[in-house]
Design a protein around this motif. Sequence first.
Motif, short mmCIF file in Angstrom:
data_model
loop_
_atom_site.label_atom_id
_atom_site.label_comp_id
_atom_site.label_asym_id
_atom_site.label_seq_id
_atom_site.Cartn_x
_atom_site.Cartn_y
_atom_site.Cartn_z
N UNK A 250 0.77 -1.23 0.00
CA UNK A 250 0.00 0.00 0.00
C UNK A 250 0.80 1.28 0.00
N UNK A 251 2.05 1.23 -0.50
CA UNK A 251 2.83 2.46 -0.58
C UNK A 251 2.32 3.35 -1.71
N UNK A 252 2.58 4.66 -1.62
CA UNK A 252 2.19 5.55 -2.72
C UNK A 252 2.85 5.13 -4.02
N UNK A 253 2.11 5.28 -5.10
CA UNK A 253 2.60 4.99 -6.45
C UNK A 253 3.06 3.54 -6.59
N UNK A 254 2.51 2.68 -5.74
CA UNK A 254 2.82 1.25 -5.83
C UNK A 254 2.28 0.66 -7.13
N UNK A 255 1.13 1.17 -7.54
CA UNK A 255 0.50 0.71 -8.78
C UNK A 255 0.42 1.88 -9.74
N UNK A 256 0.78 1.68 -10.97
CA UNK A 256 0.75 2.76 -11.94
C UNK A 256 -0.68 3.20 -12.24
N UNK A 257 -0.86 4.48 -12.58
CA UNK A 257 -2.19 4.96 -12.98
C UNK A 257 -2.74 4.13 -14.13
N UNK A 258 -4.02 3.78 -14.03
CA UNK A 258 -4.64 3.00 -15.09
C UNK A 258 -4.58 1.51 -14.88
N UNK A 262 -10.45 0.86 -10.91
CA UNK A 262 -10.43 2.29 -10.60
C UNK A 262 -10.73 2.57 -9.15
N UNK A 263 -11.77 1.93 -8.58
CA UNK A 263 -12.13 2.28 -7.21
C UNK A 263 -11.13 1.76 -6.20
N UNK A 264 -10.18 0.93 -6.63
CA UNK A 264 -9.10 0.50 -5.75
C UNK A 264 -7.84 1.33 -5.96
N UNK A 265 -7.65 1.85 -7.15
CA UNK A 265 -6.46 2.63 -7.46
C UNK A 265 -6.84 3.90 -8.20
N UNK A 266 -7.38 4.90 -7.49
CA UNK A 266 -7.86 6.12 -8.14
C UNK A 266 -6.74 7.13 -8.38
N UNK A 267 -5.69 6.70 -9.07
CA UNK A 267 -4.50 7.54 -9.23
C UNK A 267 -4.81 8.86 -9.92
#
Length: 350
Positions: A250-258, A262-267
């Motif tokens: 759960x670190x910031x920017x752990x998963x790239x945008x897109x 979406x509702x799990x990674x609203x980058x």
Amino acid sequence: AVQLSKFDYRLANKLETDLQKLRCRVNYHALKFTDPINKMGQELVNRMRKMGKHYIALHLRFEPDMLAFSGCYYGGGEKERIELGKIRKRWKTLHSNNPDKERRQGRCPLTPEEVGLMLRALGYNKDVHLYVASGEVYGGDETLAPLRALFPNIHSKDTIATKEELEPFSAFSSRMAALDFIVCDESDMFVTNNNGNMAKILAGRRRYFGHKPTIRPNAKKLYRLFLNRENTTWEDFSSRIRSRQRGFMGEPKEVRPGRGEFHENPATCICEDAEAKSKLQTLPRKFGKTDVDSDEVVVDQDIEHEHELSDQDEDDDLIDPQFQHLANDTSVEDDPLISDIPEIEELLSD
């Protein structure tokens, strides 16, 4: 006024900017609980805070019907097979599963004991206060006993609130779930043993509102460690757990945008939310006792030949320093818990 059932996840993750902004507002600002729910939920949070400065919230999906639907096997012998088999017959179109294959593919929720072992391996000591959000646990107190041995300070809404306080909510499962939702959302660390909708929504909210971390188990890579844990030392086991959990802390920017849902990674929302960025600076730098050192991490050489993304080192540089105590570094991984079978995804939702 309008109910659109099973609709959101059918939308594309990449929309035009204006539509994406609207979607951000709907996902993260439209949900408003009633005053009684908010008041009771906040009271539960306050009681957890009085027990210690920080607390972990665990969303534990281990109900009999969910286990039956998943087709997983948890070592309960013939008794378990018969009990879960009877429940499984409720779904007439459900095909038979290979329990071992489901486990290898990371489609089986971790047991309470496995969650406890994972957290201890990540550096959380037994003095941490753990709030468990759960329905009826298959096997009851016997199933929870190993988790309680690892973390004696286990709480739930039923243990920190009176029966009279919960009476206005207890006859409605959605209201009881809303109370758990609030306590999980306010926790310093949120942990889930599953990949259901409630876990995903909470992970997304915690990214959006100040980026509080969420630990998701990398079940696809952890299963063999749990299977063989009696044949290794604790030092080696915990080191391998930390290695497998890179990219799932759960670190910031752990998963790239897109990437991801979406509702799990609203980058696309987070990058424009100044308030969320400012809150990031106020998070506690240390939670529990952590002793993760990058020099200690051992990469398991006997793991099956699994695809690793080549840009791991690039993403490691993006982790905010105050989250380094939770994991040594991070890699971008596809979510191993997402099932290819639609029915399972529906069952795992709350």
